[in-house]
Design an enzyme around this catalytic site. Structure first.
Site, PDB file in Angstrom:
ATOM      1  N   GLU A 137       0.818  -1.243  -0.246  1.00  0.00           N
ATOM      2  CA  GLU A 137      -0.068   0.020   0.186  1.00  0.00           C
ATOM      3  C   GLU A 137       1.073   1.410   0.259  1.00  0.00           C
ATOM      4  O   GLU A 137       0.717   2.145   0.636  1.00  0.00           O
ATOM      5  CB  GLU A 137      -1.084   0.014   1.143  1.00  0.00           C
ATOM      6  CG  GLU A 137      -1.889  -1.324   0.977  1.00  0.00           C
ATOM      7  CD  GLU A 137      -2.984  -1.368   2.236  1.00  0.00           C
ATOM      8  OE1 GLU A 137      -2.638  -0.751   3.379  1.00  0.00           O
ATOM      9  OE2 GLU A 137      -4.051  -1.568   2.052  1.00  0.00           O
ATOM     10  N   ASP A 154      -8.465  -9.075   4.441  1.00  0.00           N
ATOM     11  CA  ASP A 154      -8.328  -7.967   5.332  1.00  0.00           C
ATOM     12  C   ASP A 154      -9.329  -7.633   6.591  1.00  0.00           C
ATOM     13  O   ASP A 154     -10.404  -6.882   6.383  1.00  0.00           O
ATOM     14  CB  ASP A 154      -8.295  -6.502   4.540  1.00  0.00           C
ATOM     15  CG  ASP A 154      -7.730  -5.172   5.239  1.00  0.00           C
ATOM     16  OD1 ASP A 154      -7.030  -5.975   6.280  1.00  0.00           O
ATOM     17  OD2 ASP A 154      -7.640  -4.218   4.992  1.00  0.00           O
ATOM     18  N   GLU A 194     -12.461  -1.954  12.546  1.00  0.00           N
ATOM     19  CA  GLU A 194     -12.440  -1.277  10.973  1.00  0.00           C
ATOM     20  C   GLU A 194     -13.822  -1.926  10.164  1.00  0.00           C
ATOM     21  O   GLU A 194     -14.226  -0.769   9.399  1.00  0.00           O
ATOM     22  CB  GLU A 194     -11.090  -1.366  10.334  1.00  0.00           C
ATOM     23  CG  GLU A 194     -11.060  -0.556   8.850  1.00  0.00           C
ATOM     24  CD  GLU A 194      -9.700  -0.929   8.234  1.00  0.00           C
ATOM     25  OE1 GLU A 194      -8.872  -1.487   9.008  1.00  0.00           O
ATOM     26  OE2 GLU A 194      -9.611  -0.694   7.210  1.00  0.00           O
TER      27      GLU A 194
HETATM   28  C1  BDP Z   1      -6.186  -2.062   6.245  1.00  0.00           C
HETATM   29  C2  BDP Z   1      -6.208  -0.804   6.712  1.00  0.00           C
HETATM   30  C3  BDP Z   1      -5.301   0.296   6.682  1.00  0.00           C
HETATM   31  C4  BDP Z   1      -3.802  -0.376   7.074  1.00  0.00           C
HETATM   32  C5  BDP Z   1      -3.621  -1.643   6.308  1.00  0.00           C
HETATM   33  C6  BDP Z   1      -2.697  -2.472   6.936  1.00  0.00           C
HETATM   34  O1  BDP Z   1      -7.557  -0.255   6.104  1.00  0.00           O
HETATM   35  O2  BDP Z   1      -5.430   1.367   7.203  1.00  0.00           O
HETATM   36  O3  BDP Z   1      -2.741   0.383   7.040  1.00  0.00           O
HETATM   37  O4  BDP Z   1      -4.694  -2.600   6.503  1.00  0.00           O
HETATM   38  O5  BDP Z   1      -2.766  -3.696   7.791  1.00  0.00           O
HETATM   39  O6  BDP Z   1      -6.761  -2.950   7.025  1.00  0.00           O
HETATM   40  O7  BDP Z   1      -1.199  -2.289   6.674  1.00  0.00           O
END
Ligand code: BDP
Length: 715
Positions: A306, A380, A408
């Protein structure tokens, strides 16, 4: 005092007394009125005798003093030496007299953090000894003993030996240096960087105490989307102050390491892990940190995920990156927790397959002090995901599991969802790595592959809200995470029972229905958000509320339509042989089960299959009807939770009672919102009427699509 002032001051007093209950978590130590079981023996306990004088032991002694005297009414005194009978003796084994040591039995049945609690006779006098190899074990034993008393368990003839089954039991705070918390729904970060290091907030101490009471022994202070500044002297001084607070509670501090830090704060031109200057920079940085914090835990790293920088920016791979950092901390006993949460916008392949595809070839290639941190599922932190296939596929690599305690994707801190039920489901999943019974729990606690380094991480749900976690019941998720990190084989029912008794009341008329409500709450959220294996259909970005229609984001796998694939023929993501073949990442036994539409568990059906709207479910319903009924069931479950809670007022203080009542009302509204928005949207494709028993929406699909939440928290 005027009448008005009297009323005001009374209101203030009752507010603060009640608010303190929220703050006190599961360490309420309520006065025992009628607890025969406990008082039978405890009532004539005369004293507490401590052997040793470490900070850790002092904390334990104070806790016993506070807990027992609150619960039993100021009867118990500290003694400087053992005299008389009915004492509680605390101390590490080697600090005790030989006579007592003989009574304890074999200390080698526990590890360094374990404890023994035993009723013994010394010169014919009854004593309870709480001991361990080290003082931290004694402290854990004390909390365990107090939990027994708090929950009205018998403390007659005690003979308990217990020890944690994993080495690293750690909270991951996604806290930024400006005190915002990524995916945080309980206020701002606890860490007041501006006032540190000189100002030590009492909250840091209370945080450490709460964690120690459930066996958590590590904390990553900073967000995985890391800021290199945390590694500068200005911040390290503050980190050191926190480490000093946490140390006697057995808690090590860890930090997230931004891979490009050598450039950003080191003035180097590259962060290439094979560059000699870069390696040196990290070695020096590690030495600098360990000089301040000799027991610093190590680094957690999110790399090439990401948008975070990583070794791939320099044509290197995860092994190169992790091993370079591992070398830097190895001389000091540090570890690298390297995250496997990776998926690429350049990879057209099923997102669920990417982490496995990338990491499994590295099995056995990481240095000894590297542990790969794998999320519980391959996408996730969804309300339900099948276990991550990596857990069955890397026998030569220590893997730690990462759960998300903060909700989340599960209603933020407004929905009551008891997560240990979810955690337990994953931990008990059979990977078939080495035949039947080789569960995820056995992989991560090291028993399966004789892994030395083991761990469980939980993305924290803690903030500076008065009650720490936003929702009073979200405290149970912090608690439950800690208990499962200690023992991944505990069941959710036991955890709910313990937590309720310590947090609210021992009255069976309260504990039984409320525990049942907690256990049910996980399935409720699955039903009203993502039944039958649906996933990631939350509105994008903030993930608040439903957004199955979203299809306009630049990366395909950021769009909910990518995950549900609803069309005229049906709904679901075909990950079977006829689709992306993600099922092949599981052991053959599991692969077969998931691959076949008939044997695939129905609660994961649409995760693995694209299923026609007319497909017959096991209960005889068509898929469309079954789906709609599940959404309705979720709503009904929340209504049932409200009913249960409404009957508990006489066991719960006003403030917490009302808070939960209001939150359940929001949850009920939002459950209906989810049901209506999703069903209206999917109905465009199924072109079928809602079955009997499913309420019709009073709003249009356009209305739901028009809802926008630019300031939803945590984003
Ligand atoms: C996702 C989240 C994000 C996190 C990412 C992570 O939306 O904010 O940075 O995972 O785990 O669940 O790195």
């Amino acid at each position: 005092m005027s009448f008005l002032r009297l009323v005001i001051s009374f209101c203030f007093i009752s507010f603060s007394a009640s608010a303190q209950k929220d703050y006190k978590l599961w360490l309420q130590y309520e006065k025992k009125i009628n607890a025969k079981l406990v008082t039978n023996y405890l009532q004539d306990i005369q004293g507490i005798v401590a052997f040793g004088n470490s900070e850790t032991l002092k904390i334990g002694l104070n806790e016993l003093d506070l807990g027992l005297n609150n619960m039993l009414g100021n009867k118990i005194s500290m003694k400087s030496k053992l005299e008389g009978d009915k004492n509680i003796i605390i101390g590490s084994k080697e600090s005790l007299s030989l006579e007592i040591q003989k009574e304890i039995g074999n200390i080698d049945q526990i590890n360094d953090e374990g404890f023994i609690i035993k009723s013994i006779l010394i010169k014919n006098k009854k004593q309870i000894v709480i001991t361990g190899k080290k003082d931290i074990g004694v402290l854990y034993g004390i909390y365990s003993f107090l939990r027994l008393v708090q929950s009205d368990k018998s403390i007659k003839n005690l003979n308990i030996a217990d020890a944690p089954k994993t080495n690293i039991r750690i909270l991951n705070h996604w806290d930024n240096l400006d005190r915002t918390v990524e995916r945080g729904y309980a206020g701002f970060s606890l860490w007041n960087w501006q006032k540190l290091p000189d100002f030590i907030d009492q909250r840091y101490i209370d945080y450490a105490r709460a964690n120690a009471s459930i066996g958590i022994n590590g904390t990553v202070l900073t967000n995985v989307n890391a800021n290199a500044l945390i590694l500068t002297p200005q911040y390290l001084e503050k980190v050191e102050a926190l480490a000093n607070v946490f140390r006697p509670y057995g808690i090590k501090v860890y930090l997230t390491a931004r891979f490009s830090a050598p450039i950003e704060i080191g003035g180097l031109k590259t962060a290439d892990p094979k560059d000699a200057e870069v390696m040196n920079w990290w070695k020096n940085k590690a030495a600098e940190i360990y000089k301040r914090i000799p027991d610093f835990g190590g680094f957690l790293v999110k790399a090439n995920s990401e948008g975070q920088p990583g070794p791939q920016n320099y044509g290197r791979d995860h092994v190169d990156g992790a091993n370079m950092l591992a070398d830097a901390v190895a001389p000091f006993g540090g570890v690298i927790m390297w995250r496997a949460f990776v998926y690429s916008e350049h990879d057209a392949n099923d997102r669920a397959k990417q982490a496995y595809a990338e990491f499994v070839p590295y099995d056995g290639k990481f240095k000894e002090n590297v542990i790969v941190q794998v999320k519980n599922g391959a996408i996730d932190f969804q309300p339900r995901e099948p276990f991550h296939p990596m857990f069955g596929a890397m026998p030569k690599t220590p893997l730690m599991i990462e759960f998300q305690i903060t909700q989340e994707y599960l209603g933020f801190s407004t929905h009551l969802v008891f997560l240990p039920k979810l955690f337990q489901e994953v931990l008990a999943s059979d990977t078939y790595q080495k035949g039947e019974g080789t569960t995820v729990a056995k992989v991560i606690d090291g028993t399966l592959n004789k892994t030395k380094l083991t761990g469980i991480a939980g993305v924290s749900n803690i903030g500076n809200d008065l009650n720490w976690t936003g929702h009073p019941f979200a405290q149970a998720n912090w608690y439950g995470f800690g208990r499962l990190a200690w023992n991944p084989y505990l069941d959710a029912e036991t955890i709910a029972d313990e937590w309720l008794r310590c947090t609210f009341s021992n009255n069976e008329n309260f504990v039984k229905p409320v525990a049942a409500m907690m256990i049910e709450s996980r399935e409720a959220v699955v039903n009203y958000m993502t039944p039958l294996g649906l996933h990631h259909i939350m509105d994008t970005g903030h993930h608040y509320g439903p957004g199955p229609w979203v299809s306009n984001l630049s990366r395909p796998e950021w769009n909910p339509v990518y995950y549900h694939k609803a069309d005229k023929n049906g709904i679901g993501f075909d990950r079977s042989k006829t689709g992306t073949n993600a099922t092949a990442q599981y052991a053959p036994e599991i692969e077969k089960t998931f691959d076949n539409l008939e044997t695939c568990p129905e609660n994961e059906l649409l995760w693995f299959h694209h299923v026609s709207w007319d497909y017959k479910l096991k209960n005889g319903q068509t898929l469309w009807n079954g789906l709609a009924l599940k959404y309705q069931e979720g709503v009904n479950q929340v209504a049932a939770m409200q009913n249960i809670w409404n009957k508990t007022h006489k066991y719960v203080d006003d403030e917490r009672f009302k808070e939960v009542q209001m939150l359940l009302e929001i949850q009920y509204k939002e459950a209906k919102w989810w049901r209506d928005a999703c069903l209206l949207y999917f109905q465009q494709y199924s072109e079928k009427e809602l079955p009997l028993g499913v309420e019709k929406s009073t709003q249009s699909l356009d209305y739901f699509k028009s809802l926008k939440f630019p300031f939803a928290p945590g984003n």
